[in-house]
Design an enzyme around this catalytic site. Structure first.
Site, PDB file in Angstrom:
ATOM      1  CB  ILE A  37      -0.939   0.003   1.228  1.00 31.27           C
ATOM      2  CG1 ILE A  37      -1.929  -1.160   1.137  1.00 31.27           C
ATOM      3  CG2 ILE A  37      -1.687   1.330   1.335  1.00 31.27           C
ATOM      4  CD1 ILE A  37      -2.748  -1.368   2.407  1.00 31.27           C
ATOM      5  CG  ASP A  91      13.108   1.584  13.846  1.00 27.34           C
ATOM      6  OD1 ASP A  91      11.900   1.253  13.789  1.00 27.34           O
ATOM      7  OD2 ASP A  91      13.868   1.175  14.752  1.00 27.34           O
ATOM      8  CE1 TYR A 122      -1.794  -5.737  11.341  1.00 30.13           C
ATOM      9  CE2 TYR A 122      -4.084  -6.466  11.515  1.00 30.13           C
ATOM     10  CZ  TYR A 122      -3.079  -5.806  10.822  1.00 30.13           C
ATOM     11  OH  TYR A 122      -3.363  -5.213   9.621  1.00 30.13           O
TER      12      TYR A 122
END
Length: 278
Positions: free
Chosen positions: A33, A67, A166
């Site tokens: 994406i 990061d 998640y």
């Protein structure tokens, strides 16, 4: 008619340059994406910085090793963009990991912290430094303004038995986006913030499954879970992100946009009703 992902009418109206002069950062922009969004933003005229921990194979814009879980990395990224590009207008917080299919019983604290650090804390830091960058004005940007797009998931909208870490992280992104939107509106910064909630998208996040059953077979299998009959392509989400980044969505903030092929809409099929006899 579609031309390279855009409607002919939009192209003829000058839409390809609607982000001309603007600067966008896309995290996790090396693939999936993020890569699709970076390409679309660049095609619309934006200067794009692809920020990712992994090197891109082929991406739009300027690449910066980054990061999202490190505040020092965010500080360096923003400083570099403001020094080189001079402004920030669009932030796409897309970087994320699954962390495996852990349940509430077997998810380790180590896995939980890793997932939250990237998926939740990484988006928090992205919003924090996006606001700082978007407030900066100069000759080419006389007023504070910008659009933050946070990529969540349908896992942030509906409950499931796993993956626990998640799901929790994506739920956090959903409400964090509203908090950021409300704060920026209260401060009159001219900065909008919205969240995007995809269903299944054909990205490297599914590579473990593709390796087991094959790409096309796995894609077809997961497509069956979507009432629309297929998985999404990265560009499907990229188009939504482009719209949210642009002034075409100037009245939209604190909202959540679901692109899931109908998974969360309810029952996909009606069951026939048979009246009792007698």
């Amino acid at each position: 008619m579609r031309v390279a992902g855009y409607s002919k009418r939009w192209l003829l109206s000058g839409g390809m340059s609607e982000l001309s002069g603007q600067v966008a950062i896309v995290t996790g922009g090396a693939s999936g994406i993020g890569a699709a969004s970076a390409a679309l933003l660049q095609s619309a005229g934006a200067t794009v910085i692809v920020a990712d921990i992994q090197d891109p194979k082929d991406s739009a814009g300027r690449f910066v090793q980054h990061d999202v879980a490190s505040e020092e990395s965010w500080q360096a990224l923003l400083a570099g963009v403001l020094e080189r590009e001079g402004r920030l207008d669009v932030m796409v917080n897309n970087a994320g990991i699954t962390g495996g299919a852990g349940t509430p019983e077997d998810t380790t604290v180590e896995t939980w912290r890793k997932v939250e650090a990237i998926n939740s804390e990484g988006v928090f830091l992205g919003c924090k430094y996006a606001i700082q960058g978007m407030k900066k004005t100069g000759p080419s940007k006389p007023a504070s303004k910008g659009s933050i797009v946070n990529v969540s998931s349908i896992a942030g909208l509906i409950g499931s038995a796993g993956p626990t870490a998640y799901t929790a992280s994506k739920g956090a992104v959903r409400l964090m986006s509203k908090s950021v939107a409300a704060y920026c509106a209260e401060k009159k910064y001219g900065i909008r913030c919205n969240s995007v909630h995809p269903g299944g998208v054909d990205t490297p996040i599914f590579n473990p499954l593709w390796q087991k059953v094959g790409h096309e077979q796995g894609k077809a299998f997961l497509g069956l879970a979507h009432p629309i009959g297929r998985m999404a392509e990265p560009q499907d989400l990229g188009e939504m992100i482009l719209w949210l980044a642009s002034d075409r969505s100037s009245f939209v903030t604190g909202a959540e946009f679901v692109a899931d092929g109908g998974i969360t809409m309810g029952l996909a099929k009606r069951r026939g009703f048979v009246a009792s006899q007698g």
